[in-house]
Design a protein around this motif. Sequence first.
Motif, mmCIF file in Angstrom:
data_model
loop_
_atom_site.group_PDB
_atom_site.id
_atom_site.type_symbol
_atom_site.label_atom_id
_atom_site.label_comp_id
_atom_site.label_asym_id
_atom_site.label_seq_id
_atom_site.Cartn_x
_atom_site.Cartn_y
_atom_site.Cartn_z
ATOM 1 N N UNK A 379 33.374 -55.283 31.129
ATOM 2 C CA UNK A 379 32.536 -55.774 30.033
ATOM 3 C C UNK A 379 31.086 -55.912 30.482
ATOM 4 N N UNK A 380 30.862 -56.514 31.642
ATOM 5 C CA UNK A 380 29.501 -56.746 32.132
ATOM 6 C C UNK A 380 28.767 -55.422 32.340
ATOM 7 N N UNK A 381 29.400 -54.479 32.991
ATOM 8 C CA UNK A 381 28.736 -53.199 33.237
ATOM 9 C C UNK A 381 28.435 -52.469 31.937
ATOM 10 N N UNK A 382 29.332 -52.591 30.977
ATOM 11 C CA UNK A 382 29.131 -51.893 29.696
ATOM 12 C C UNK A 382 28.004 -52.512 28.881
ATOM 13 N N UNK A 383 27.823 -53.820 28.974
ATOM 14 C CA UNK A 383 26.754 -54.498 28.228
ATOM 15 C C UNK A 383 25.368 -54.049 28.676
ATOM 16 N N UNK A 384 25.256 -53.523 29.862
ATOM 17 C CA UNK A 384 23.955 -53.083 30.367
ATOM 18 C C UNK A 384 23.419 -51.878 29.586
ATOM 19 N N UNK A 385 24.299 -51.186 28.908
ATOM 20 C CA UNK A 385 23.864 -49.985 28.191
ATOM 21 C C UNK A 385 24.138 -50.029 26.688
ATOM 22 N N UNK A 386 24.861 -51.034 26.216
ATOM 23 C CA UNK A 386 25.135 -51.070 24.780
ATOM 24 C C UNK A 386 26.137 -52.147 24.403
ATOM 25 N N UNK A 387 26.568 -52.116 23.150
ATOM 26 C CA UNK A 387 27.506 -53.112 22.636
ATOM 27 C C UNK A 387 28.902 -52.894 23.218
ATOM 28 N N UNK A 388 29.636 -53.982 23.295
ATOM 29 C CA UNK A 388 31.006 -53.936 23.799
ATOM 30 C C UNK A 388 31.928 -54.610 22.780
ATOM 31 N N UNK A 389 32.981 -53.925 22.417
ATOM 32 C CA UNK A 389 33.993 -54.474 21.517
ATOM 33 C C UNK A 389 35.206 -54.839 22.360
#
Length: 503
Positions: A379-389
């Motif tokens: 989740x943390x790594x994905x938030x760096x580039x966009x929204x996370x569901x």
Amino acid sequence: MPLEADVLAAFPAEVQIPAELVADAVAASSAASPRVLVVLDDDPTGTQSVADLPVLTRWDVADFTWAFSHIRENNLKSAVYVLTNTRSLDPAEAAARNEEIVRNALAAAGNTAGAAEGQALRLGFVSRSDSTLRGHYPLEPDVIAATVAAETGEATDGVVIVPAFPDAGRVTIGGVHYMRGTGADAGTLTPVAETEFAKDASFGFANSEMAKYVEEKSKGRFAADSVIVLDLNIIRAGAAAADPVISAKAIADAIESATDSTPIVADIVTENDFRALALGLEEAERRGKKLLYRVGPPFVRGRIGQEIRAQLSGEEAYAGNTPSEAGGLIVVGSHVGVTTRQLKALTEQHSAARIVEIDVEKLLGDSAASYLDETVETVVESLRTGDVIVHTSRLLIKTDDAAESLRIARTVSAAVVAVVNRTLKTFPPRFVIAKGGITSSDVAAHGLEIRHAIVRGPMLPGIVSLWEPVDGPAKGIPYIVFAGNVGDDQSLADVTRKLSNTF
């Protein structure tokens, strides 16, 4: 399924009532002794119909003191929401929590916090629960009434039961509670006992007629024929003369006989019906009736005379705060059908979002801790580039044991909370949306560590609440409370689109 127009044909037209008329009546009754409604909200979605009111996720005396002072200092409507999350608790825990909250609220009021010098602060109590009739009834109003009596010596004459939520398609007509049809079924009514909500593992029920529902849930303590029914003939008694005073008197007259927590159920189809009811309840209380309320979300708005707040824009959601460049976090825990459809629409349309599924079976297994670590990292790594569901697996693990169902729900919710909290402390998201009642409660109180917040208003017309945290690590991050059972298939995508910088 009956047609709503056919069912309504037997009753008068609504009486047009401006919110200001109710607000003036409330102000007049509060002139000598200010009154605040304390709303014990069994999940946070009850705030979706109001705006600019304080909400608490903790209920120490000091928390109530802050809320009462905030209301006075900012000249707000006189209501405060307390997030009890009791729908996720067993009956004994729910009872203890209701009692503690009422005692602390009364203690804070006894210190005259929030009232002008020399004036006593009166409290009214609202037990806010589900518009599809799930929750601890009659336990919660029973406990509130008993606690008020023990602390103040004041007996409750009537418990006013108003589950209607027209914005979300729930209406009560002729004493029967219905869900409105959508899509091809628009214009039809389905008795709520014939919907998926009546099959709830913890709070299922068999009756749509409210008087019979009361008898069923009270196990016969309140017989159906002892319930006072304020049908639309009473609520709209002033229709012929276009005079809300006539309706108010008719309502007050109808509940004159209430004593010893008599259940009182009310028909509601429109906002004007809520306002008519509010004027009638004001008149009944002026005559000396002591009332508690067991209600769905919009009741408080009507009761305090608040105008319907227009839906917030994306710009308004971030007003006063600089939005982060991080992605937003959308957390979906609810398993009702409409949520699953909304999640499907969001994931199909928001191709830039990273989807992280939390496997419920793994949460219940031996490797839960390491599985959570991996999920947080993703989740943390994905938030760096966009929204996370982030959503729980859609396969709902069911059991016939109500206590075991709650245990599983708590385990899943605890994991969701841990993911949100650890993410917040590592890389704060641009916004947070929580989908589902228990999910949004736990995310607010524990995931985001919100203690005090202000409800700013709805993100969609009449539904979906925006909270602004006023303290703690989530201060400045818009938090969206999104009930599991409201909106159409596009609603989750619509709200996300307003807040996202990548959608």
